[in-house]
Write an enzyme that holds these catalytic residues in place. Structure first.
Site, PDB file in Angstrom:
ATOM      1  N   ASP A 186       0.845  -1.191   0.000  1.00 52.19           N
ATOM      2  CA  ASP A 186       0.000   0.000   0.000  1.00 52.19           C
ATOM      3  C   ASP A 186       0.875   1.233   0.000  1.00 52.19           C
ATOM      4  O   ASP A 186       0.562   2.227  -0.635  1.00 52.19           O
ATOM      5  CB  ASP A 186      -0.974  -0.047   1.172  1.00 52.19           C
ATOM      6  CG  ASP A 186      -2.094  -1.036   0.843  1.00 52.19           C
ATOM      7  OD1 ASP A 186      -1.966  -2.207   1.215  1.00 52.19           O
ATOM      8  OD2 ASP A 186      -3.046  -0.638   0.148  1.00 52.19           O
ATOM      9  N   ASN A 196       1.590  -2.892   4.181  1.00 56.73           N
ATOM     10  CA  ASN A 196       0.701  -3.716   3.355  1.00 56.73           C
ATOM     11  C   ASN A 196      -0.262  -4.444   4.280  1.00 56.73           C
ATOM     12  O   ASN A 196      -0.126  -4.393   5.508  1.00 56.73           O
ATOM     13  CB  ASN A 196       1.536  -4.708   2.525  1.00 56.73           C
ATOM     14  CG  ASN A 196       0.739  -5.342   1.398  1.00 56.73           C
ATOM     15  OD1 ASN A 196      -0.018  -4.661   0.704  1.00 56.73           O
ATOM     16  ND2 ASN A 196       0.872  -6.640   1.215  1.00 56.73           N
ATOM     17  N   LYS A 197      -1.242  -5.106   3.703  1.00 55.96           N
ATOM     18  CA  LYS A 197      -2.277  -5.823   4.451  1.00 55.96           C
ATOM     19  C   LYS A 197      -1.699  -6.561   5.663  1.00 55.96           C
ATOM     20  O   LYS A 197      -0.687  -7.259   5.548  1.00 55.96           O
ATOM     21  CB  LYS A 197      -2.936  -6.820   3.488  1.00 55.96           C
ATOM     22  CG  LYS A 197      -4.009  -7.693   4.100  1.00 55.96           C
ATOM     23  CD  LYS A 197      -5.272  -6.918   4.451  1.00 55.96           C
ATOM     24  CE  LYS A 197      -6.127  -7.671   5.438  1.00 55.96           C
ATOM     25  NZ  LYS A 197      -7.328  -8.268   4.873  1.00 55.96           N
TER      26      LYS A 197
END
Lengths: 275, 275
Positions: A186, A196-197
């Protein structure tokens, strides 16, 4: 004032649960395009400022939204706004394609690729490798509680790529069976950390333990020009199960030292040696 | 032949989704107790052999079931079988209590304890610390897909212990906020590896990365006298979501080197220095 048609796009961005930073940046560019059709002069200028704030607020930890809002000049001239928004979309698409090209070179015959959540850049790499005639297998996490992973499994199904879905908790178990890890991002901070996730850091740690190279695919517009890892504000969404509130931060932060390389459209960034 | 009342207990053991190795071993001991009431002589002898096979097959990676089946002598004398089954239950209960006592000494005032899944030994430690007047907070995983973690949240709720539930994917994020990690074990292998609910290895790696001490609570009857980590047969249960089969191994294996100590009723085992 932001016209309601434009607010609707921003609202859609807020509600998006499956797709990540690249998709949201593209939606954001659409908001600016629409703005350039509806307003001009001082009204446009003021609305660009407001849209910038709204778009950044959709997810404060997404550098792509920050960079988009900086890419669009604050001007009363609709033509300039349209040109810049279109340029952003075009550059993003070119970047994703080039990442697909560069990243697919990392995939060897019969590679077992493990990934987490859904990343359009990772999907582009896999499609590219497929076009180059490479055979490989994918291990992917369901990615609870929004199950973005199952969005990837649909895409792989359509492409005819063999895959296995795992629960997030089995990342440690299945990293040992993989030969390569590929995830999206991200944001990438100035000190090389990847936002990120949530769960991405676990995959990086498990790959580090198992000796599996861990790569991140990220367009350069996901790199934050100013923020360090410590500045990242992690977003949380409400989630509960069986009457209990369950914490639900969307992202975690993977430090540079666990990353073999970041695949960008400009080439593969590797961490400095002193780390 | 195994009497159907005894088979019913074994069937219940097979269907159990929430509770782990200690509970199942106790249920197994109940099966032997019932057997000693129903049969004698050669019939009993033969049934003990069969029950042993069935109990071990409930979960081949649980040392507790293996050790229980070895603890019960193959004899035609119901009294001996009853005595040994009762002894097993008594020793298990004493072990759990002593683990509670020893483990609670690791908990300092205002400790933030992170755990994964549900462990009766961990719960015993927390209860013990509470009785000793210690204040602490617990971070626990929901533990998808069977949500054993939420069973623990109910227990903590009843005890008035403050806790936060997280998704499994956030283990990396929340390990950094913890000061101590405590998990149970389904088995400990001869080479010191801990077999426990899938995700335990991720917690160990995240704690290692964050410098948080990682302890395992395990009664000595969970130690396998013969098996090494490589011999462990990991059990999988069917699970699917949105029409996709999702791999669902129940356990993963955490190597000795990531474990600060294993809390047993005999004291805390620490890894040998050369690891």
């Amino acid at each position: 004032m932001i016209p309601k048609e434009v607010m609707r796009i921003i609202e859609e961005m807020r509600l998006e649960r499956i797709r990540g930073a690249s998709y949201l940046a593209k939606k954001g560019a659409e908001a600016y395009l629409l703005l350039s059709e509806l307003l001009q002069g001082d009204e446009l200028k003021e609305a660009i400022r407001e849209v910038g704030r709204e778009i950044r607020a959709v997810n404060p930890s997404m550098a792509s939204l920050y960079n988009l809002s900086r890419f669009i000049p604050i001007t009363g001239d609709p033509k300039t706004v349209r040109m810049k928004a279109e340029e952003f979309v075009r550059l993003s698409e070119e970047a994703r394609k080039e990442i697909g090209n560069i990243g697919s070179e990392l995939i060897d015959e019969n590679e077992v690729i493990i990934t987490h959540s859904f990343s359009s850049a990772v999907l582009e790499i896999l499609k590219n490798a497929l076009r180059k005639g490479k055979r490989f297998k994918v291990i992917l996490t369901e990615s609870s509680p929004d199950y973005e992973g199952l969005h990837l499994s649909k895409e792989l199904d359509a492409l005819g790529v063999p895959f296995e879905v795992i629960t997030d908790a089995q990342i440690g178990l299945f990293a040992e069976k993989a030969t390569l890890a590929l995830v999206g991002a991200d944001s990438v901070t100035k000190d090389g950390a990847v936002v990120n996730k949530a769960g991405t850091k676990l995959l990086a740690l498990a790959c580090h333990d198992a000796g599996v190279p861990f790569y991140v695919a990220a367009e350069s517009f996901k790199m934050h020009p100013e923020a360090d890892a410590k500045d990242v504000e992690l977003m949380e969404r409400p989630y509960s199960r069986q009457g209990y509130r369950v914490r639900n931060y969307l992202f975690d932060i993977t430090p540079w030292k666990y990353i073999r390389g970041i695949i960008t459209e400009l080439g593969i960034l590797v961490p400095p040696k002193e780390i």
